[in-house]
Design an enzyme around this catalytic site. Structure first.
Site, PDB file in Angstrom:
ATOM      1  N   ASP A 259       0.827  -1.285  -0.038  1.00 43.07           N
ATOM      2  CA  ASP A 259      -0.038   0.234  -0.010  1.00 43.07           C
ATOM      3  C   ASP A 259       1.084   1.105   0.288  1.00 43.07           C
ATOM      4  O   ASP A 259       0.858   2.623  -0.739  1.00 43.07           O
ATOM      5  CB  ASP A 259      -0.881   0.101   1.481  1.00 43.07           C
ATOM      6  CG  ASP A 259      -2.026  -0.694   0.680  1.00 43.07           C
ATOM      7  OD1 ASP A 259      -1.844  -1.985   1.292  1.00 43.07           O
ATOM      8  OD2 ASP A 259      -3.105  -0.685   0.691  1.00 43.07           O
TER       9      ASP A 259
HETATM   10  C1  LIG Z   1      -2.430  -4.180  -5.014  1.00 44.62           C
HETATM   11  S1  LIG Z   1      -2.978  -4.471  -3.655  1.00 44.62           S
HETATM   12  C2  LIG Z   1      -2.266  -3.281  -2.971  1.00 44.62           C
HETATM   13  C3  LIG Z   1      -2.867  -3.857  -0.999  1.00 44.62           C
HETATM   14  O1  LIG Z   1      -3.892  -3.138  -1.106  1.00 44.62           O
HETATM   15  C4  LIG Z   1      -4.392  -4.141  -0.222  1.00 44.62           C
HETATM   16  O2  LIG Z   1      -5.415  -3.892   1.026  1.00 44.62           O
HETATM   17  P1  LIG Z   1      -6.760  -3.138   1.029  1.00 44.62           P
HETATM   18  O3  LIG Z   1      -7.711  -4.617   0.535  1.00 44.62           O
HETATM   19  O4  LIG Z   1      -7.424  -2.639   2.411  1.00 44.62           O
HETATM   20  O5  LIG Z   1      -7.565  -2.063   0.173  1.00 44.62           O
HETATM   21  C5  LIG Z   1      -3.715  -5.324   0.283  1.00 44.62           C
HETATM   22  O6  LIG Z   1      -3.093  -4.050   1.455  1.00 44.62           O
HETATM   23  C6  LIG Z   1      -3.033  -5.188  -1.095  1.00 44.62           C
HETATM   24  O7  LIG Z   1      -1.638  -5.845  -0.758  1.00 44.62           O
END
Ligand SMILES: CSC[C@H]1O[C@H](OP(=O)(O)O)[C@H](O)[C@@H]1O
EC number: 5.3.1.23
Length: 390
Positions: A259
């Protein structure tokens, strides 16, 4: 080469219209939700109907594109000049940035789009309201194809790295991934899951393991769904099984998304990533972060400065899934919780629910981007991503 099955589409856009796949309803229902404006864009991101660092940025930008297109088309007189359009855009981007704090892609996109709009508004010959509207629409729309192109390159670079660094030798690999980083987290193909797709497409993947990724279950609900949908050989494991898996199976690498990656390589990713990196180090398994360069925040020197989102504790004490024997779901239409949410914890217990954790650079083997693979220099415990991206 294995025939590529069509990957799932989290985002459907054409000028004037945006729909997102409601991921709170997956894997049991495929429901696309209209996103007619920035307010709805903020809502679908904040409630995690759409999630994933790249997808968050794209949906935010496109929700504003639809908002701007419909507002300008309905009432051009409301936008008397270029400045009125740039003010509209800047105000909406500031609002959209409050939807979720950790994924830097949203902030990178907002900054980049603001710069494009500012340049368009001050261009010569004198800018018009329409020229600034079109400049924003083109830049926002370009994010879709650019993301897919980036993900294909991440997949290629990452697959090459993992095959070259397989601790078990041979030309086939077994990998473990966490959370969801596929077509449901991006415009398509995915980042860490894009590497898995690349390995599978080139007949180099013997098996993929995915964690369920409590508490939101991106793994059991979303990644497992993508892998089954494309008939990629895969097995779901509980988060708590990861160390036993590395001890008993010949896992070639753990591949995760990001992220926000700090300049030194410290990486914020879904909660549970840090402990996977620890067990990877213990078992001598490469730990690979896969992300587009838009996930790298050079303004932040170390992971200590990455804002970590804490979400409502209800996501921990309520499990998500389909109530067995039910008509499906909890009967609420369009609610902001997944279908079939049931309470699984003792009422009254306190809850801590950080959505992300930070993995220190010294536990990371490589950061794979669309530009290539960044590794630490010999004897170094941190990455130099500023030089890598220069
Ligand atoms: C390519 S997605 C990157 C990252 O985002 C996800 O978090 P969330 O589901 O809370 O938006 C997850 O940390 C992924 O690795």
């Amino acid at each position: 080469m294995t025939q590529q099955a069509p990957t799932l589409q989290a985002i459907k856009y054409e000028r004037g219209s945006l729909q997102v796949l409601d991921q709170l309803r997956l894997p049991f229902e495929t429901v696309y939700k209209d996103v007619p404006n920035s307010q709805q864009g903020h809502h679908v991101i904040q409630t995690m109907k759409v999630r994933g660092a790249p997808a968050i940025a794209i949906v935010a930008a496109l929700s504003l594109a639809v908002d701007l297109h419909s507002s300008f088309s309905a009432s051009p007189a409301s936008f008397p000049d270029a400045t009125s359009v740039s003010t509209f855009i800047t105000t909406k981007l500031t609002y959209l940035k409050t939807s979720r704090p950790t994924a830097v892609n949203l902030f990178e996109a907002a900054g980049r789009l603001s710069s494009i709009v500012a340049a368009a508004a001050t261009s010569s010959p004198p800018a018009t309201a329409e020229s600034v509207v079109n400049a924003y629409l083109s830049a926002a729309e370009a994010m879709l194809d650019r993301d897919i192109e980036d993900n294909k390159n991440i997949g290629r670079h990452g697959a090459e790295f993992i095959l070259r660094h397989n601790p078990h030798g041979g030309d086939m690999v077994q990998v473990l991934t966490h959370c969801n980083t596929g077509s449901l987290a991006t415009a398509g193909w995915g980042t860490a899951l894009g590497i898995i797709r690349d390995l599978h497409t080139h007949n180099k993947l013997s098996h993929a393991f995915c964690t369920e990724t409590r508490p939101y279950n991106q793994g059991s609900r979303l990644t497992a769904y993508e892998l089954v949908y494309e008939q990629i050989p895969a097995t779901l494991v509980c988060d708590s099984m990861a160390s036993a898996l590395l001890k008993t199976k010949k896992i070639s690498a753990i591949i995760v998304g990001a992220d926000r990656v700090a300049r030194n390589g410290d990486t914020a990713n879904k909660i549970g990533t840090y402990q996977l990196a620890i067990t990877a180090k213990f078992h001598g398994v490469p730990f690979v972060v896969a992300a587009p360069s838009t996930s790298i925040d050079l303004q932040i020197l170390t992971g200590d400065d990455i804002p970590i989102e804490e979400r409502n504790g209800v996501e921990v004490v309520q499990n998500r899934g389909r109530l067995m024997g039910s008509a499906g779901g909890d009967g609420r239409e369009g609610g902001d919780v997944p279908m079939g949410t049931v309470h699984v914890a003792a009422p009254g217990i306190g809850v801590w629910n950080p959505a992300f954790d930070v993995t220190p650079a010294h536990l990371i083997s490589a950061v794979v981007t669309e530009r290539g693979v960044c590794v630490k220099k010999a004897g170094q415990n941190v990455f130099d991503l500023k030089s890598f991206l220069a």
